[in-house]
Design an enzyme around this catalytic site. Structure first.
Site, PDB file in Angstrom:
ATOM      1  N   CYS A 102       0.846  -1.195   0.000  1.00 11.45           N
ATOM      2  CA  CYS A 102       0.000   0.000   0.000  1.00 11.45           C
ATOM      3  C   CYS A 102       0.882   1.245   0.000  1.00 11.45           C
ATOM      4  O   CYS A 102       1.992   1.244   0.517  1.00 11.45           O
ATOM      5  CB  CYS A 102      -0.902  -0.006   1.231  1.00 11.45           C
ATOM      6  SG  CYS A 102      -2.026   1.418   1.302  1.00 11.45           S
ATOM      7  N   ASP A 120       0.443   3.778   1.721  1.00 13.63           N
ATOM      8  CA  ASP A 120       0.435   4.365   3.065  1.00 13.63           C
ATOM      9  C   ASP A 120       1.860   4.678   3.539  1.00 13.63           C
ATOM     10  O   ASP A 120       2.732   3.803   3.510  1.00 13.63           O
ATOM     11  CB  ASP A 120      -0.245   3.376   4.032  1.00 13.63           C
ATOM     12  CG  ASP A 120      -0.587   4.019   5.357  1.00 13.63           C
ATOM     13  OD1 ASP A 120       0.325   4.575   6.004  1.00 13.63           O
ATOM     14  OD2 ASP A 120      -1.769   3.967   5.761  1.00 13.63           O
ATOM     15  N   ARG A 163       3.100   4.898   6.270  1.00 14.84           N
ATOM     16  CA  ARG A 163       3.560   4.174   7.465  1.00 14.84           C
ATOM     17  C   ARG A 163       4.051   2.765   7.163  1.00 14.84           C
ATOM     18  O   ARG A 163       4.431   2.033   8.061  1.00 14.84           O
ATOM     19  CB  ARG A 163       2.424   4.119   8.499  1.00 14.84           C
ATOM     20  CG  ARG A 163       1.971   5.494   8.963  1.00 14.84           C
ATOM     21  CD  ARG A 163       0.635   5.424   9.676  1.00 14.84           C
ATOM     22  NE  ARG A 163      -0.448   4.998   8.781  1.00 14.84           N
ATOM     23  CZ  ARG A 163      -1.714   4.869   9.159  1.00 14.84           C
ATOM     24  NH1 ARG A 163      -2.051   5.118  10.411  1.00 14.84           N
ATOM     25  NH2 ARG A 163      -2.637   4.482   8.296  1.00 14.84           N
ATOM     26  N   HIS A 210      -2.019  -4.046   5.016  1.00  7.65           N
ATOM     27  CA  HIS A 210      -1.798  -3.626   6.407  1.00  7.65           C
ATOM     28  C   HIS A 210      -3.136  -3.361   7.070  1.00  7.65           C
ATOM     29  O   HIS A 210      -4.107  -2.997   6.409  1.00  7.65           O
ATOM     30  CB  HIS A 210      -0.892  -2.396   6.471  1.00  7.65           C
ATOM     31  CG  HIS A 210      -1.509  -1.145   5.916  1.00  7.65           C
ATOM     32  ND1 HIS A 210      -2.114  -0.185   6.691  1.00  7.65           N
ATOM     33  CD2 HIS A 210      -1.650  -0.709   4.636  1.00  7.65           C
ATOM     34  CE1 HIS A 210      -2.575   0.789   5.927  1.00  7.65           C
ATOM     35  NE2 HIS A 210      -2.307   0.500   4.668  1.00  7.65           N
ATOM     36  N   CYS A 218      -6.093  -0.022   6.998  1.00  5.28           N
ATOM     37  CA  CYS A 218      -5.799   0.568   5.694  1.00  5.28           C
ATOM     38  C   CYS A 218      -6.904   1.563   5.316  1.00  5.28           C
ATOM     39  O   CYS A 218      -8.086   1.212   5.288  1.00  5.28           O
ATOM     40  CB  CYS A 218      -5.699  -0.529   4.630  1.00  5.28           C
ATOM     41  SG  CYS A 218      -5.360   0.100   2.977  1.00  5.28           S
TER      42      CYS A 218
HETATM   43 ZN   LIG Z   1      -3.347   1.198   3.055  1.00  3.52          ZN
END
Ligand SMILES: [Zn+2]
Length: 206
Positions: free
Chosen positions: A44, A46, A48, A100, A103
């Site tokens: 992803c 993301d 993080r 994750h 999400c």
């Molecule tokens: Zn995500």
């Protein structure tokens, strides 16, 4: 503020280079000659969940494709090109589809009301949610979201394994496995969802 961040990036970069060279003087010279990663990471976007950092990998060790909600769409040329290059040219040994928990992309598919490019991107995920809506409805909100994050990994892994690209590669004798993992933002730990597929025959049973 933002300029300070940009300045810090160059400063950090210079410090990182000095540190890398101190530990391994040939590091960059070696990387400049070729990349030979054994891993492809599909994760992803993301911020993080940075593939290298969370799994302790150095530059040169993992080929990476990231998008919102780690989607593998059979019509996404970007993703397919990355997979094709990784499998047929780099000859990676492992492809990791890593989702994750918590999400935002999966949450958006679950909540609905999506529009624009993000809405279009997550259209398929919305359908996945609809298919599992009954199973998820008995769970508390966070548990339902996290379960859907796991279901999403399995769904994307299945679609990847069913592409002509992977089937042909396996049938041509290339050896690699596709794994489904999930990462917990809360504690930083990776978990193997035990979905590994290593042949066209295994893929046909998905
Ligand atoms: Zn995500």
């Amino acid at each position: 503020m933002s300029n300070n961040i940009l300045e810090a990036m160059f400063k950090n970069n210079a410090a990182w280079v000095a540190n890398m060279i101190a530990e391994d003087p040939d590091f960059f010279a070696r990387l400049a000659k070729q990349q030979k990663p054994e891993l492809l990471w599909i994760g992803c976007s993301d911020s993080r969940v940075p593939a290298n950092q969370i799994s302790g990998l150095l530059p040169g060790e993992v080929f990476v494709h990231r998008n919102i909600a780690n989607v593998v769409s059979p019509t996404d040329t970007n993703c397919l090109a990355v997979v094709e290059y990784a499998v047929t040219v780099l000859k990676v040994k492992h492809i990791i589809v890593c989702g994750h928990y918590q999400c935002g992309g999966v949450q958006a598919a679950l909540s609905g009301g999506l529009s624009g490019h993000v809405g279009a991107w997550l259209d398929d995920l919305r359908e996945v949610y609809e298919r599992h809506r009954d199973d998820l409805s008995g769970l508390p909100e966070t548990a339902a979201l996290n379960r859907l994050c796991e279901i999403n990994v399995a769904h994307q892994l299945t679609r990847l394994c069913r592409t002509d690209l992977l089937r042909d590669a396996w049938q041509q004798g290339l050896t690699f496995s596709v794994h489904g993992w999930i990462y917990s933002i809360e504690d930083g730990l990776l978990k193997d969802l035990d979905l590994t597929v290593s042949s066209a025959e295994e893929a046909s049973r998905l």
